[in-house]
Design an enzyme around this catalytic site. Sequence first.
Site, short mmCIF file in Angstrom:
data_model
loop_
_atom_site.label_atom_id
_atom_site.label_comp_id
_atom_site.label_asym_id
_atom_site.label_seq_id
_atom_site.Cartn_x
_atom_site.Cartn_y
_atom_site.Cartn_z
N GLU A 29 8.61 -2.98 6.05
CA GLU A 29 8.17 -4.34 5.72
C GLU A 29 9.31 -5.08 5.03
OE1 GLU A 29 5.25 -4.76 2.44
OE2 GLU A 29 5.11 -2.58 2.56
N CYS B 245 2.61 -1.77 3.83
CA CYS B 245 2.92 -0.36 3.57
C CYS B 245 2.22 0.59 4.53
CB CYS B 245 2.54 -0.01 2.13
SG CYS B 245 3.30 -1.11 0.93
N HIS C 199 -1.17 6.14 -1.00
CA HIS C 199 -0.08 5.18 -1.13
C HIS C 199 0.11 4.90 -2.63
CE1 HIS C 199 2.47 1.78 -0.93
NE2 HIS C 199 1.55 0.94 -1.37
N1 CAA Z 1 0.81 1.79 -23.40
C1 CAA Z 1 0.04 2.28 -22.38
N2 CAA Z 1 -0.53 1.50 -21.42
C2 CAA Z 1 -0.29 0.18 -21.47
C3 CAA Z 1 0.49 -0.41 -22.50
C4 CAA Z 1 1.05 0.46 -23.49
N3 CAA Z 1 1.80 -0.01 -24.47
N4 CAA Z 1 0.52 -1.74 -22.28
C5 CAA Z 1 -0.21 -1.99 -21.14
N5 CAA Z 1 -0.69 -0.81 -20.67
C6 CAA Z 1 -1.48 -0.60 -19.45
C7 CAA Z 1 -2.57 -1.62 -19.21
O1 CAA Z 1 -3.73 -1.33 -19.94
C8 CAA Z 1 -2.76 -1.50 -17.71
O2 CAA Z 1 -3.50 -0.33 -17.43
P1 CAA Z 1 -4.86 -0.41 -16.54
O3 CAA Z 1 -4.47 -1.07 -15.26
O4 CAA Z 1 -5.23 1.01 -16.36
O5 CAA Z 1 -5.80 -1.23 -17.35
C9 CAA Z 1 -1.35 -1.20 -17.19
O6 CAA Z 1 -0.60 -0.80 -18.34
C10 CAA Z 1 -0.67 -2.41 -16.58
O7 CAA Z 1 -0.79 -3.49 -17.45
P2 CAA Z 1 -1.09 -4.96 -16.94
O8 CAA Z 1 -2.19 -4.94 -15.92
O9 CAA Z 1 -1.21 -5.84 -18.09
O10 CAA Z 1 0.31 -5.23 -16.21
P3 CAA Z 1 0.85 -6.47 -15.43
O11 CAA Z 1 -0.06 -7.63 -15.49
O12 CAA Z 1 2.25 -6.65 -15.90
O13 CAA Z 1 0.89 -6.02 -13.90
C11 CAA Z 1 0.80 -4.90 -11.84
C12 CAA Z 1 0.76 -4.74 -13.36
C13 CAA Z 1 -0.34 -5.79 -11.37
C14 CAA Z 1 0.70 -3.55 -11.20
C15 CAA Z 1 2.17 -5.56 -11.47
O14 CAA Z 1 3.21 -4.68 -11.76
C16 CAA Z 1 2.29 -5.98 -10.02
O15 CAA Z 1 1.92 -7.08 -9.63
N6 CAA Z 1 2.85 -5.07 -9.15
C17 CAA Z 1 3.02 -5.37 -7.73
C18 CAA Z 1 1.73 -5.27 -6.97
C19 CAA Z 1 1.20 -3.88 -6.77
O16 CAA Z 1 1.92 -2.91 -6.87
N7 CAA Z 1 -0.09 -3.78 -6.44
C20 CAA Z 1 -0.72 -2.52 -6.17
C21 CAA Z 1 -1.79 -2.62 -5.11
S1 CAA Z 1 -1.15 -3.39 -3.64
C22 CAA Z 1 -0.34 -2.16 -2.81
O17 CAA Z 1 -0.53 -1.02 -3.07
C23 CAA Z 1 0.65 -2.55 -1.74
C24 CAA Z 1 2.01 -2.51 -2.29
O18 CAA Z 1 2.71 -1.50 -2.15
C25 CAA Z 1 2.53 -3.69 -2.96
#
Ligand code: CAA
Length: 391
Positions: free
Chosen positions: A83, A115, A237
């Site tokens: 992709e 993916c 995945h």
């Molecule tokens: N210690 C431990 N844990 C902590 C922490 C700390 N100090 N601070 C935050 N966390 C935890 C949060 O509680 C959260 O855990 P949960 O999801 O279990 O509640 C985790 O860390 C992530 O925190 P946030 O949700 O606040 O993080 P974020 O808003 O920065 O975004 C994300 C996380 C959405 C994954 C972002 O990185 C993102 O957009 N990634 C790209 C999209 C992605 O990978 N999506 C996955 C599904 S889609 C897919 O699979 C296809 C693909 O390959 C893209």
Amino acid sequence: MASDSGIGIHDLSFATTEFVLPHTALAEYNGTEIGKYHIGIGQESMSVPAADEDIVTLAAAAAAPIVERHGSERIRTVVFATESSIDQAKSGGVYVHSLLGLPSAARVVELKQACYGATAGLQFALGLVARDPSQQVLVIASDVSKYELDSPGEATQGAAAVAMLVGADPALIRFDGPSGLFTADVMDFWRPNYRDAALVDGQESISAYLQAVEGCWKDYTEQGGHSLDEFAAFCYHQPFTKMAYKAHRHLLNYCGFDTDKDVIEQGLGQTTAYNRVIGNSYTASVYLGLAALLDQAEDLTDRSIGFLSYGSGSVAEFFAGQVVPGYRDQLRTAEHQKAIARRTELDYAGYKELHERSFPTDGGDYPTPVQTGGQFRLAALRGHKRIYERR
Ligand code: CAA
């Protein structure tokens, strides 16, 4: 006619990049508490391609050891799933075909559905081999995952390629039973043609993934698949390793099983080691999970493994494979660990420079700096053509 010993993965090899960015360096730069990366998303570092690496050089590096071991006489099809494509018309697989000196009597094609692409390739390969078991199909998943700097997705980048030789009487995994399928038109993650970094709605993407898990499992059971407790392990995945835990908990819950931490860890703990340090490799991710499992687990002979492949947008598939007796003699554990260990660590500034790099689009001659120590490199962009070399 298919062989009595089934059809599946005969060999599997992966490659990753020249460089790596530890999440500690990213956290130090952006002030994030490191627990969010190490525990919250379950990532420690991410592979970063050198200026002279791309999906073609990674794919060639992943597939070369397979061709070395088995020869290429029986390979009549190459499926290249990605992709992060480098061309709208020509398949990245044709460059790989050339770099590896594969027979001209072959068909080569590139597949895309986020993916999920490599799983489609694998399923198509099973059909081709069923039609003529004397043929083999080289399925390659190769991707560079790239999000914008300072975006939430940035911590979930990575890059790798997995090459799989699919054939009759496979030495590693024999696929069996039906597939559970699921498609839904959602805008959770996409990359318009004019962008080199993906767009994503993070929370929407997580819910879309979980909905797809449910959907393809439901179809899998309706098609007469195994029950959940028949599986020794699950390869999901892994856009970030914590996502596999979320997905497996969701599936266990949906099926009315215990969602105890140890049960989840037992189901997928051994599939995350490579993804945790490589990062998201999109199409390759689920098969890096398989590599980690086979390389690390105690004897899995004759055990069933569940595969859950998810591609945003979205398409998902659940299917099953059985580990073939003698599989351990075929593993490439030392080479895989070397591919990870040989990466040179970048600091944040070095990573940012590579992230911001792109070729001008005027058709000029742009040689790339020699950075990779790998066997294959992208030597230049010349007259709108990518020039590759094999050392
Ligand atoms: N210690 C431990 N844990 C902590 C922490 C700390 N100090 N601070 C935050 N966390 C935890 C949060 O509680 C959260 O855990 P949960 O999801 O279990 O509640 C985790 O860390 C992530 O925190 P946030 O949700 O606040 O993080 P974020 O808003 O920065 O975004 C994300 C996380 C959405 C994954 C972002 O990185 C993102 O957009 N990634 C790209 C999209 C992605 O990978 N999506 C996955 C599904 S889609 C897919 O699979 C296809 C693909 O390959 C893209």
